[in-house]
Design an enzyme around this catalytic site. Structure first.
Site, mmCIF file in Angstrom:
data_model
loop_
_atom_site.group_PDB
_atom_site.id
_atom_site.type_symbol
_atom_site.label_atom_id
_atom_site.label_comp_id
_atom_site.label_asym_id
_atom_site.label_seq_id
_atom_site.Cartn_x
_atom_site.Cartn_y
_atom_site.Cartn_z
ATOM 1 N N LYS A 187 41.703 45.470 39.560
ATOM 2 C CA LYS A 187 42.483 46.495 38.875
ATOM 3 C C LYS A 187 42.036 47.896 39.261
ATOM 4 O O LYS A 187 42.834 48.730 39.651
ATOM 5 C CB LYS A 187 42.359 46.289 37.364
ATOM 6 C CG LYS A 187 43.155 47.278 36.525
ATOM 7 C CD LYS A 187 44.638 47.037 36.661
ATOM 8 C CE LYS A 187 45.443 47.920 35.743
ATOM 9 N NZ LYS A 187 46.889 47.766 35.953
ATOM 10 N N CYS B 124 34.048 45.907 40.316
ATOM 11 C CA CYS B 124 33.297 44.949 39.530
ATOM 12 C C CYS B 124 33.140 45.519 38.132
ATOM 13 O O CYS B 124 33.418 46.691 37.890
ATOM 14 C CB CYS B 124 31.922 44.693 40.145
ATOM 15 S SG CYS B 124 31.968 44.159 41.869
#
EC number: 2.6.1.16
Length: 611
Positions: free
Chosen positions: A606, A2
């Site tokens: 990512k 996050c």
């Protein structure tokens, strides 16, 4: 997984938070939210399921403004993708918390808080933190003290930020195992998971360490440990440009990053070529001693970085003449391993924050390994800071979830490592003659040549879009490139793809081959080419359609059911770097035809900062 951003400013903070969340969206994009303290210190919150654009529209509609605030973009780990699970989490309309990470003991904490009368409205572990801070704020002198007490109860990995209507000029943040940095500006203090989110307001940054808790006010910044003892963190000036994290003329970040690879590879190699592989210049002080008499190398990584180490392992054995192994970080950390004082432990991570790799490094150090080297794209991240030596790949920011230029620059760094180990003290007698820096200067040009094949690859990609499955084959140094090609295709086009060493075909995978199964073959003109050609015949004889990435000096010709694309003349040991380019382009254009979200594929993020 996050992203969090926010701060304290003398001007309206909402635009900065929204722009920061857009720059962090690669870290998570299931939902987003922000909380601010309004003019009367009222705690105001807006959340939305979906992208930051949806949140922005909701914030604009409500006309929110405030000088103290926190924001969050989420990749779900606890609880489904619903607004009730989106951050910030609030306790008693007084405390708001955003959180990146996983709280491992949240079930026990939740039971304790429920017994104390707290009511939960979400399925997340983050709500536990909000209630804990509220609980301790009842007796603590201020929000900073309450936050320190609360994080003392937490087990797991976290980067959190807290605001309170009772402390209207303060944001408190804390870090343990997840990235978090602070920004310093004339008009206030800020925090974020990534420096890119702070670029609109400052380039002056401080990187927090595990156990740090910080209090941010407009004119005041204080950092302590959880017990309240003061800690000092060095201020850095970020060299990252705003243009580096903008799309420019490209449609997607992945497309931009694929086309940046000639420059990224050249920049990564520049120091080595200029220094003639001087160990200190290239790897840092102590490298000569660290590399002296190394008798084996252990590579630790995850995902695409692991595939890079599968190539690096072979380079070390071919060039240096010593054993090397490549392990997945999440597997290594939980198995018995025999330490070797002369073993070099090399970790690879684009972000430098990959939790599985970081914990594997910790495990290696706990076993007594002192020769540690990090190859990373982010200088001040956790893994390089925990390593004795570090090498910074100069890929620049990589925003697309599917790694491209980070992969090829990691490969370039691994080749330099093999060359460096071959010339280290005590290495001369065991080295093979295969490694040479001579071809490195031509490598960026070869990468550009491969990029020039993009129009032809688009035609191939159109054929893939209607397929449900694909098979990738390679041998030797190029089997990891087949693995990487299969991963890229499945990541962003959602086409199921598998990769095998071509010699394994007859041991099972050949059963999958039919007219609906495209088979991609990485076929450089090396010593295994004839073996590979025989494997291709096995596919062709069973009706499989072959897509062959060959070298310009190979003998392959197109025919019915066999499509051939010629890359530059064979680049020797550096060939895997060149052959990585077309499989990236194939995946990208297949995803375009299918209409998937290239930069933000479903279910993926990512930076994997949770276990």
């Amino acid at each position: 997984m996050c992203g969090i951003v926010g701060g304290v400013s003398k001007t309206d903070l909402v635009p900065m938070i929204l722009e920061g969340l857009q720059r962090l969206e690669y870290r998570g994009y299931d939902s987003a939210g922000l909380a601010i303290l309004g003019a009367d210190a009222d705690l105001l919150r807006v959340r939305s399921v979906g992208r930051v654009a949806e949140l922005t529209a909701a914030v604009v509609e409500r006309g929110l403004q405030g000088q103290v605030g926190i924001g969050h973009t989420r990749w779900a780990t606890h609880g489904g993708v619903r607004e009730c699970n989106a951050h910030p989490m609030i306790s008693h309309e007084q405390i708001a918390v955003v959180h990146n990470g996983i709280i491992e003991n949240f079930h026990a904490l939740r039971a304790h808080l429920e017994a104390a009368g707290y009511t939960f409205t979400s399925e997340t572990d983050t709500e536990v933190i909000a209630h804990l801070v509220h609980h301790y704020r009842q007796t603590a002198p201020d929000l900073f003290a309450a936050t320190r007490r609360a994080v003392g109860d937490l087990r797991g990995a976290y980067a959190i930020a807290v605001i309170s209507s009772g402390d209207p000029e303060t944001v408190c943040v804390a870090r343990m195992g997840c990235p978090l940095l602070l920004g310093v500006a004339d008009d206030g203090h800020y925090f974020a998971s990534d420096v890119a989110a702070l670029l609109p307001v400052t380039r002056r940054v401080l990187y927090l360490e595990d156990g740090d808790v910080a209090m941010l006010q407009r004119q005041t910044l204080r950092i302590t440990d959880q017990a309240g003892a003061s800690r000092q963190r060095e201020e850095h000036w970020s060299q990252l440009s705003a243009a580096a994290v903008d799309l420019g003329p490209y449609r997607h970040f992945m497309q931009k990053e694929i086309h940046e690879q000639p420059r990224a590879v050249a920049d990564t190699l520049e120091g080595a070529l200029n220094s003639q592989l001087d160990l200190t210049d290239l790897w840092g002080d102590g490298a000569a001693a660290m590399f002296r008499d190394v008798d084996r190398v252990l590579f630790l990584a995850s995902g695409t970085s692991h595939y890079a180490t599968l190539v690096g392992r072979q380079w070390v054995e071919s060039i240096v003449g010593i054993p090397a192994q490549a392990e997945l970080g999440h597997e290594y950390r939980y198995r018995d391993s025999i330490p070797d004082p002369r073993q070099l432990v090399v970790t690879l991570s684009q972000s430098g924050e990959t939790l599985d790799t970081f914990e594997a490094l910790r495990r290696a150090k706990d076993l007594g390994h002192t020769r540690t080297l990090a190859i990373c794209n982010v200088a001040e991240s956790a893994i390089p800071r925990a390593s004795a030596l570090r090498f910074l790949t100069r890929a620049g920011p990589e925003i697309g979830v599917a790694s491209t230029k980070a992969f090829t620059t990691q490969l370039a760094a691994l080749y330099l490592l093999a060359l460096s180990l071959a010339k280290a003290p005590g290495a001369s007698e065991r080295c093979a003659a295969g490694g040479s820096p001579g071809r490195l200067r031509q490598l960026p040009g070869s990468v550009q040549h491969a990029l020039n094949l993009e129009p032809q690859i688009q035609g191939w990609a159109a054929r893939f879009a209607s397929k449900d499955h694909a098979l990738f084959l390679g041998r030797g140094l190029h089997y990891p490139i087949a693995l990487e090609g299969a991963l890229k295709l499945k990541e962003i086009s959602y086409i199921h793809a598998e990769a095998y060493p071509a010699g394994e075909l007859k041991h099972g995978p050949l059963a999958l081959v039919d007219r609906d199964m495209p088979v991609v073959v990485i076929a450089p003109n090396d010593r295994l080419l004839e073996k590979l050609a025989a494997n291709m015949q096995e596919v062709h004889a069973r009706g499989g359609e072959l897509y062959v990435f060959a070298d310009s000096d190979s003998h392959f010709n197109a025919s019915a059911g066999v499509h051939v694309m010629r890359l530059p003349r064979h680049a020797g040991l550096l060939s895997p770097i060149v052959h990585a380019i077309p499989v990236q382009l194939l995946a990208y254009h297949a995803a375009l035809v299918k209409g998937t979200d290239v930069d933000r594929p479903r279910n993926l993020a990512k930076s994997v900062t949770v276990e």
